[in-house]
Design a protein around this motif. Structure first.
Motif, PDB file in Angstrom:
ATOM      1  N   GLY A   1      15.371   2.138 -11.666  1.00  0.00           N
ATOM      2  CA  GLY A   1      15.743   0.876 -12.326  1.00  0.00           C
ATOM      3  C   GLY A   1      14.965   0.658 -13.615  1.00  0.00           C
ATOM      4  O   GLY A   1      13.890   1.233 -13.812  1.00  0.00           O
ATOM      5  N   ASP A   2      15.521  -0.188 -14.479  1.00  0.00           N
ATOM      6  CA  ASP A   2      14.872  -0.494 -15.757  1.00  0.00           C
ATOM      7  C   ASP A   2      13.833  -1.598 -15.550  1.00  0.00           C
ATOM      8  O   ASP A   2      14.177  -2.733 -15.208  1.00  0.00           O
ATOM      9  N   ILE A   3      12.576  -1.256 -15.767  1.00  0.00           N
ATOM     10  CA  ILE A   3      11.503  -2.228 -15.526  1.00  0.00           C
ATOM     11  C   ILE A   3      10.863  -2.703 -16.827  1.00  0.00           C
ATOM     12  O   ILE A   3       9.859  -3.409 -16.809  1.00  0.00           O
ATOM     13  N   SER A   4      11.461  -2.279 -17.959  1.00  0.00           N
ATOM     14  CA  SER A   4      10.779  -2.490 -19.241  1.00  0.00           C
ATOM     15  C   SER A   4      10.514  -3.959 -19.575  1.00  0.00           C
ATOM     16  O   SER A   4       9.574  -4.257 -20.303  1.00  0.00           O
ATOM     17  N   GLU A   5      11.312  -4.889 -19.035  1.00  0.00           N
ATOM     18  CA  GLU A   5      11.048  -6.289 -19.384  1.00  0.00           C
ATOM     19  C   GLU A   5       9.935  -6.923 -18.528  1.00  0.00           C
ATOM     20  O   GLU A   5       9.546  -8.056 -18.747  1.00  0.00           O
ATOM     21  N   PHE A   6       9.438  -6.166 -17.551  1.00  0.00           N
ATOM     22  CA  PHE A   6       8.447  -6.734 -16.628  1.00  0.00           C
ATOM     23  C   PHE A   6       7.030  -6.217 -16.830  1.00  0.00           C
ATOM     24  O   PHE A   6       6.092  -6.700 -16.204  1.00  0.00           O
ATOM     25  N   VAL A   7       6.887  -5.178 -17.652  1.00  0.00           N
ATOM     26  CA  VAL A   7       5.565  -4.559 -17.818  1.00  0.00           C
ATOM     27  C   VAL A   7       5.238  -4.345 -19.290  1.00  0.00           C
ATOM     28  O   VAL A   7       6.149  -4.217 -20.115  1.00  0.00           O
ATOM     29  N   PRO A   8       3.951  -4.281 -19.636  1.00  0.00           N
ATOM     30  CA  PRO A   8       3.595  -3.999 -21.031  1.00  0.00           C
ATOM     31  C   PRO A   8       3.861  -2.533 -21.404  1.00  0.00           C
ATOM     32  O   PRO A   8       4.005  -1.685 -20.519  1.00  0.00           O
ATOM     33  N   THR A   9       3.884  -2.265 -22.709  1.00  0.00           N
ATOM     34  CA  THR A   9       4.153  -0.906 -23.206  1.00  0.00           C
ATOM     35  C   THR A   9       3.156   0.105 -22.629  1.00  0.00           C
ATOM     36  O   THR A   9       3.522   1.235 -22.319  1.00  0.00           O
ATOM     37  N   ALA A  10       1.911  -0.309 -22.488  1.00  0.00           N
ATOM     38  CA  ALA A  10       0.885   0.616 -21.966  1.00  0.00           C
ATOM     39  C   ALA A  10       1.266   1.112 -20.568  1.00  0.00           C
ATOM     40  O   ALA A  10       1.051   2.283 -20.238  1.00  0.00           O
ATOM     41  N   THR A  11       1.842   0.237 -19.754  1.00  0.00           N
ATOM     42  CA  THR A  11       2.276   0.644 -18.409  1.00  0.00           C
ATOM     43  C   THR A  11       3.453   1.608 -18.499  1.00  0.00           C
ATOM     44  O   THR A  11       3.487   2.632 -17.802  1.00  0.00           O
ATOM     45  N   LEU A  12       4.408   1.301 -19.381  1.00  0.00           N
ATOM     46  CA  LEU A  12       5.576   2.185 -19.542  1.00  0.00           C
ATOM     47  C   LEU A  12       5.137   3.582 -19.961  1.00  0.00           C
ATOM     48  O   LEU A  12       5.620   4.590 -19.441  1.00  0.00           O
ATOM     49  N   LYS A  13       4.160   3.626 -20.889  1.00  0.00           N
ATOM     50  CA  LYS A  13       3.685   4.935 -21.369  1.00  0.00           C
ATOM     51  C   LYS A  13       3.017   5.714 -20.232  1.00  0.00           C
ATOM     52  O   LYS A  13       3.207   6.917 -20.084  1.00  0.00           O
ATOM     53  N   ALA A  14       2.233   5.004 -19.419  1.00  0.00           N
ATOM     54  CA  ALA A  14       1.546   5.664 -18.298  1.00  0.00           C
ATOM     55  C   ALA A  14       2.564   6.151 -17.263  1.00  0.00           C
ATOM     56  O   ALA A  14       2.393   7.215 -16.668  1.00  0.00           O
ATOM     57  N   LEU A  15       3.643   5.379 -17.073  1.00  0.00           N
ATOM     58  CA  LEU A  15       4.676   5.775 -16.108  1.00  0.00           C
ATOM     59  C   LEU A  15       5.428   7.016 -16.564  1.00  0.00           C
ATOM     60  O   LEU A  15       5.851   7.827 -15.735  1.00  0.00           O
ATOM     61  N   GLU A  16       5.570   7.169 -17.893  1.00  0.00           N
ATOM     62  CA  GLU A  16       6.273   8.352 -18.415  1.00  0.00           C
ATOM     63  C   GLU A  16       5.554   9.639 -18.008  1.00  0.00           C
ATOM     64  O   GLU A  16       6.160  10.689 -17.913  1.00  0.00           O
ATOM     65  N   ARG A  17       4.246   9.531 -17.763  1.00  0.00           N
ATOM     66  CA  ARG A  17       3.474  10.721 -17.382  1.00  0.00           C
ATOM     67  C   ARG A  17       3.489  10.963 -15.870  1.00  0.00           C
ATOM     68  O   ARG A  17       2.889  11.908 -15.384  1.00  0.00           O
ATOM     69  N   LYS A  18       4.143  10.054 -15.131  1.00  0.00           N
ATOM     70  CA  LYS A  18       4.143  10.150 -13.656  1.00  0.00           C
ATOM     71  C   LYS A  18       5.479  10.657 -13.137  1.00  0.00           C
ATOM     72  O   LYS A  18       6.532  10.335 -13.686  1.00  0.00           O
ATOM     73  N   SER A  19       5.401  11.361 -11.998  1.00  0.00           N
ATOM     74  CA  SER A  19       6.635  11.774 -11.331  1.00  0.00           C
ATOM     75  C   SER A  19       7.062  10.653 -10.398  1.00  0.00           C
ATOM     76  O   SER A  19       6.221  10.046  -9.717  1.00  0.00           O
ATOM     77  N   LYS A  20       8.355  10.365 -10.328  1.00  0.00           N
ATOM     78  CA  LYS A  20       8.834   9.271  -9.481  1.00  0.00           C
ATOM     79  C   LYS A  20       8.646   9.546  -7.985  1.00  0.00           C
ATOM     80  O   LYS A  20       8.685   8.653  -7.160  1.00  0.00           O
ATOM     81  N   THR A  21       8.419  10.811  -7.636  1.00  0.00           N
ATOM     82  CA  THR A  21       8.222  11.135  -6.230  1.00  0.00           C
ATOM     83  C   THR A  21       6.751  11.097  -5.834  1.00  0.00           C
ATOM     84  O   THR A  21       6.422  11.300  -4.678  1.00  0.00           O
ATOM     85  N   ALA A  22       5.879  10.810  -6.820  1.00  0.00           N
ATOM     86  CA  ALA A  22       4.424  10.811  -6.539  1.00  0.00           C
ATOM     87  C   ALA A  22       4.073   9.722  -5.532  1.00  0.00           C
ATOM     88  O   ALA A  22       4.700   8.698  -5.505  1.00  0.00           O
TER      89      ALA A  22
END
Ligand code: ADP
Length: 168
Positions: free
Chosen positions: A147-168
């Motif tokens: 799901g799109d969570i971009s309106e609920f978190v700051p950019t720093a969180t989005l950037k950190a999530l890009e480095r994570k696997s969704k199955t982690a």
């Protein structure tokens, strides 16, 4: 002049911050206006199994998201919050309240902390209505399912999530 009036007013905002949401950031922004110094304290929280982010990663996200406020710092929280606060010469603990469901646990925590150290007051800030339904757990679940969570978190969180696997 008494010692108290010359002392910096310092608050600790403790939490897991796994992941940092706009709800947390709103509490941080409002608190940093109220105090000379705000320490956002990241606990590993033994009851929350399998965290998404390590404490180091959460500290990095917090530092990036709060770098516009010179009086905000992030630190790892180990041990009791009141002891951490006393060691940092903080007189206040900040907590956010979203709904009645938060209230009972938060009241227990505040009363216990007051029993442990009467010099430290817990201050509650009401969640901004825009963020009232935003919790780290729900946002993590939405993200894991694509799901799109971009309106609920700051950019720093989005950037950190890009480095994570969704199955982690
Ligand atoms: P969560 O409950 O989202 O996992 P934490 O355990 O890190 O977050 O919570 C740390 C503090 O931040 C708690 O006082 C919690 O009530 C508060 N908080 C969490 N989300 C919000 C929000 N959306 N608005 C206001 N306060 C919040």
């Amino acid at each position: 002049m008494t010692l108290v009036s010359t002392q910096a007013r310092t608050a600790v905002y403790p939490g897991s911050f796994d992941l940092l949401t706009n709800g947390h950031l709103d509490i941080i922004e409002r608190s940093q206006k109220l105090f000379d110094r705000l320490i956002v304290a990241v606990g590993s929280n033994a009851t929350k199994a399998s965290p998404l982010f390590s404490v180091e990663e959460r500290l990095d996200v917090l530092r990036e998201a709060t770098d516009q406020w010179a009086n905000v710092e992030a630190a790892e929280l180990q041990g009791l919050t009141v002891e951490f606060a006393a060691a940092k010469k903080a007189q206040f603990i900040i907590r956010g309240l979203r709904a009645i469901s938060d209230y009972e646990f938060e009241l227990q925590l505040a009363l216990m902390n007051h029993r442990l150290n009467k010099n430290i007051e817990t201050i509650f800030l009401a969640a901004d209505p825009t963020n009232i339904f935003v919790s780290s757990r729900v946002i993590r679940d939405v993200w894991r399912h694509g799901g799109d969570i971009s309106e609920f978190v700051p950019t720093a969180t989005l950037k950190a999530l890009e480095r994570k696997s969704k199955t982690a």
